[in-house]
Write an enzyme that holds these catalytic residues in place. Structure first.
Site, PDB file in Angstrom:
ATOM      1  N   GLY A  81      38.669  48.928  31.974  1.00 17.48           N
ATOM      2  CA  GLY A  81      39.886  48.356  32.577  1.00 17.48           C
ATOM      3  C   GLY A  81      41.058  48.308  31.628  1.00 17.48           C
ATOM      4  O   GLY A  81      40.898  48.184  30.414  1.00 17.48           O
ATOM      5  N   LYS A 202      38.717  45.955  22.918  1.00 15.39           N
ATOM      6  CA  LYS A 202      39.645  45.768  24.030  1.00 15.39           C
ATOM      7  C   LYS A 202      38.990  44.952  25.135  1.00 15.39           C
ATOM      8  O   LYS A 202      37.822  45.167  25.432  1.00 15.39           O
ATOM      9  CB  LYS A 202      40.005  47.140  24.604  1.00 15.39           C
ATOM     10  CG  LYS A 202      40.831  47.099  25.872  1.00 15.39           C
ATOM     11  CD  LYS A 202      40.317  48.055  26.954  1.00 15.39           C
ATOM     12  CE  LYS A 202      39.021  47.541  27.551  1.00 15.39           C
ATOM     13  NZ  LYS A 202      38.565  48.253  28.729  1.00 15.39           N
ATOM     14  N   ASP A 205      39.560  39.976  29.157  1.00 17.60           N
ATOM     15  CA  ASP A 205      38.660  38.848  29.436  1.00 17.60           C
ATOM     16  C   ASP A 205      38.395  37.971  28.217  1.00 17.60           C
ATOM     17  O   ASP A 205      37.966  36.827  28.351  1.00 17.60           O
ATOM     18  CB  ASP A 205      37.316  39.355  29.972  1.00 17.60           C
ATOM     19  CG  ASP A 205      37.432  39.856  31.397  1.00 17.60           C
ATOM     20  OD1 ASP A 205      38.544  39.779  31.957  1.00 17.60           O
ATOM     21  OD2 ASP A 205      36.415  40.319  31.948  1.00 17.60           O
TER      22      ASP A 205
END
Lengths: 552, 552
Positions: A81, A202, A205
């Protein structure tokens, strides 16, 4: 391409590097620290990574470089994502690589790991890369969710690397992608391919985190964007004084995003999945938390408020987790039978017959729309798509029932008008905040330092992030250090341990010590939009989570 | 109160006044221009406003003030939905009033016009007002939707004014509130109460606009906030390349917000309600517009995109407008009968029996959820709540049916995964952009100039807004100038004419001349978050609508 005024202005921004990376590349020395062990299951993981286990931590300092003198051909991949700052990892990597030698080459594999397997790439050039400096999105080369995990895939990857003379691959991804990066590194080491693999942490969240990785990139910008919107809605609630807003925010496994947004905006209620699981709360228990605030505020004439709900919440509710597990099993086992049913009533009867009485009880207690979302929206593997379940609306429905009851009993005499929101896609591709722009640029720049110093199976690390950029530290840790064994589809696999919200950590403790007051009074704070310019107190602030975690 | 870093920083911002208002108050002269007429129905409106019709336009210039020398006690009211900048209207008014004399008093009536009737107010002081400078929201005194329109209400208002020695009332509101301000001004004039009434043009919808009111306040900030989010989603769509995002934005009657956001972000499709009405488009026609883009992009391998939908769209679709009208009538006429039905099937049958065949056909063609929203969610008057109808989901459902059909016919071979969003409350209480902060402060400051010069029934106007603030012009226009007669609940009433999107205006023309390209190619632009600091090209830009409308 038409450019917005901000995009033009952001092109001019020069991201800040840690001071130790500001030296000439020939003056940066890799200083090795202690030998590492995995966080648990050391013996098993050592066996799985004979060539890349137990490596030393690395920190860069001013000194004499021992970097290899060779032409570097680096391939870079964006995995999973979107997260703000991805472009800056690539520009940082590019700038370091070109600073070391104009001969060096950076290839961008397209649409994620599949680009490597398909040999689908572009060579990154000054003109092209300049269009993406300090911008959001992953559109520079695209991203994808293909997993690199089988020997067959690795062999294809090795072929592609050989073809282009690739010396290293940089994988920008979350916990799963970096787990795969470590396995790939081990494969390349075992097969003496000479290709190094470096990962970069990365994920918006925020669940890729440990004592060295203080935060994954994108978390800062995404939470600031959501907090902007939540603050605006709080101010609206406080002005109109007539709505309860239920706001779901992204964060499937961990509630870091919800918690950070709560610390930034001080809503009346913020639910934390990890706490729900720890306390084994039922849906009814959760609704009670909200209802209690609604009733107490109504007594003060305050028939409005704001509730933050983490996206993954219901998976952490034991009874719902059990229900979802059963639903997935039933649909998997009796796929054809289930798929042959078209009418809702029959589907419902089918579930009554096949679910355990307990789970059917939970199922039947849900509003019709949620029942439908549980049965209808399924992912390609037939599993319930938890992210599509409108938990915020479920919660509203549960509260309505309880409040009606309390009203009957004369224990509540307020109004409960509600509005719901979901913030996720709004924040994943924002222009990176100065923090993320600097952090990501440094991560990419530093990834090249690890490459040129010959490391593989490492994660690029920039730490001491709660301080100003010149005090940041740059280095690397072996990915195997972050691993443990977990059950995945019935098999024990080495994976990077996910960092959930720690209920004894400082950010949660701060929240827990204030939330009773926030629940009843109106303590909203309004962060406003991310600022890229202006006073440093406004445009260079780290998240509250990071500040609290690294408070001295 | 806990303050965010941005809030603290914004307290220090000094809003820019038009240069002609920067003189000492004793050096500002009200220069009168032409006598005015209402935009239409002149005879009737003149009869309704015998004391306040046909007044002259006013512009402030450097000169000798003829302002009255008296103690001013001004009451201020926020009316209707929140719009960024409302606080600055009040701070501007306060600063001018205190600059004229420390003896002057500003009273804030609470929670809208009802505060005036209930005599519920606070006296605004330096300490209190300083907490709201350059902030979003209407929480300084709250807002409300009570309408001041009956003689009984006016009499109560007059009593309250008399009690406090109030010399003027400033009403900050949209077209309806300012219509009522004009009626109140006429009442006060007729009864020789000595109380003046001045209005200020507020509404994020942007539909309070004419040759003198170039834009209502809040439009700038709200559209910039929505454009930030739409741009972020576009970038996400362009990175992940797998979703069509359907984004509904506020704007009940007029599509100015949708149009401005489209000009800022260049989505694949933006629907404009006014065009739908003009062309008498059916739901099917509208879906065809989207489907055409989806199919053409799929042919190029682009199975993603962004569609902007104005909130009020379906009311402009003739067949739906008719259906909603019938539904409202039926429920009004057969209220008890309808309310007695609890089961959905029976409700459906009831509608089949009572709707015209044509309208039932439209009703039956809608997805179940939308049918339910039409029958279930009703406002206190029993009317369909158009703002609660999920038009964005309706549109998705309509497109899905058509695309399935096209796939069967072999005319489409793409993927159509969708996500929907609604942006409204996210933008109404944002920190006002520099434009809105300056504009609103000037409007409030200027409102005091109108008061001290003895005007009543005027709207405070700041114009020449596409230029920098020092070139802005300050003045006032009689509210009656903006009026015409319209049918409201069966009675002809004088109201301010709503400014819809002009299909022959420059903003729409720009959009119309580019949209065919945008529909097929990817021309997304990414405005990013509102900037309050930094280069002027980034933090002081007016909307595209305003720039295009006043292009030379």
């Amino acid at each position: 391409m038409d450019l917005s005024p901000l995009q033009k202005a952001r092109y001019e921004y020069q991201p800040k590097l840690p001071s130790m990376l500001r030296h000439e590349i020939g003056e940066i020395e890799a200083v090795e620290g202690k030998t590492t062990e995995s966080v648990s299951d050391q013996e098993e993981i050592k066996k799985l990574f004979p060539n890349t286990y137990g490596m030393k931590e690395v920190e860069f300092k001013k000194g004499k470089s021992h970097a290899k003198k060779r032409k570097e051909v680096v391939g870079v991949i964006l995995s999973g994502g979107q997260a703000p700052g991805g472009h800056n990892v690539i520009t940082g990597l590019y700038d370091a690589l070109k600073k070391a030698s104009k001969e060096n080459v950076l290839l961008g594999f397209k649409q994620g790991p599949s680009g490597l397997l398909d040999d689908d790439y572009i060579e990154l050039t000054d003109d092209y890369i300049n269009m993406f400096r300090n911008t959001g999105g992953f559109d520079i080369i695209g991203s994808g969710r293909t997993k690199l995990e089988t020997e067959e895939q690795f062999a294809v990857a090795a072929e592609v690397c050989k073809k282009h003379g690739i010396t290293a691959i940089v994988i920008i991804g979350g916990d799963d992608s970096n787990t795969n990066a470590a396995v790939l590194a081990e494969y390349f080491a075992k097969t003496n391919s000479g290709v190094q693999v470096i990962g970069c942490p990365k994920t918006i969240d925020g669940d890729l985190k440990n004592d060295v990785i203080e935060v994954s990139f994108g978390f800062d910008t995404a939470t600031k964007t959501y907090s902007e919107l939540i603050g605006n809605i709080e101010r609206d609630a406080n002005s109109a004084k007539k709505y309860w807003h239920f706001i779901k925010v992204m964060g499937r496994s961990a509630s870091h995003i919800a918690l950070e947004c709560a610390l930034e905006t001080q809503p009346n209620i913020c639910l934390i999945s990890e706490e729900v699981e720890k306390k084994q709360m039922s849906l009814s228990d959760i609704a009670d938390v909200v209802v209690s605030s609604v009733v107490k505020r109504a007594e003060k004439g305050l028939n409005y408020g704001v509730v933050i709900v983490p996206e993954g919440l219901i998976e952490f509710v034991p009874e719902v987790k059990k229900l979802i597990g059963e639903l997935n099993d039933i649909v998997a086992l009796k796929k054809d039978e289930f798929n042959a049913i078209s009418e809702w009533d029959e589907k419902y009867a089918f579930m009554k017959k096949n679910l355990t009485a307990e789970s059917f009880g939970v199922f039947a207690s849900l509003p019709l729309e949620i029942e439908k979302q549980l049965l209808m929206d399924r992912d390609p593997h037939g599993n319930v798509q938890v992210s599509r379940i409108e938990t915020e609306k479920l919660l509203i429905a549960l509260c309505e029932v309880k409040l009606k009851e309390l009203k009957k009993e004369g224990k509540y005499n307020g109004k409960f008008s509600t509005l719901s929101h979901f913030f996720g896609y709004e924040g994943r591709c924002a222009f990176p905040s100065n923090f993320d722009a600097d952090y990501c640029y440094s991560l990419g720049y530093n990834a090249f330092m690890l490459i040129s110093n010959g490391y593989t199976g490492y994660l690029s690390t920039i730490s001491n992030l709660s301080k100003s950029a010149d005090e940041w530290k740059a280095g690397g840790i072996p990915i195997t250090k972050m691993m443990n064994l977990e059950q995945r589809s019935g098999v024990k696999k080495p994976v990077i341990k996910k960092a959930l919200v720690e209920l004894d950590g400082k950010p949660f403790a701060y929240f827990a010590s204030h939330r009773d007051k926030w629940a009843v009074e109106t303590c909203f704070t309004f962060p406003g939009a991310i600022q890229y310019y202006g006073p440093s107190s406004v445009c260079d602030i780290p998240t509250r989570t990071l500040s609290l975690e690294h408070q001295e």
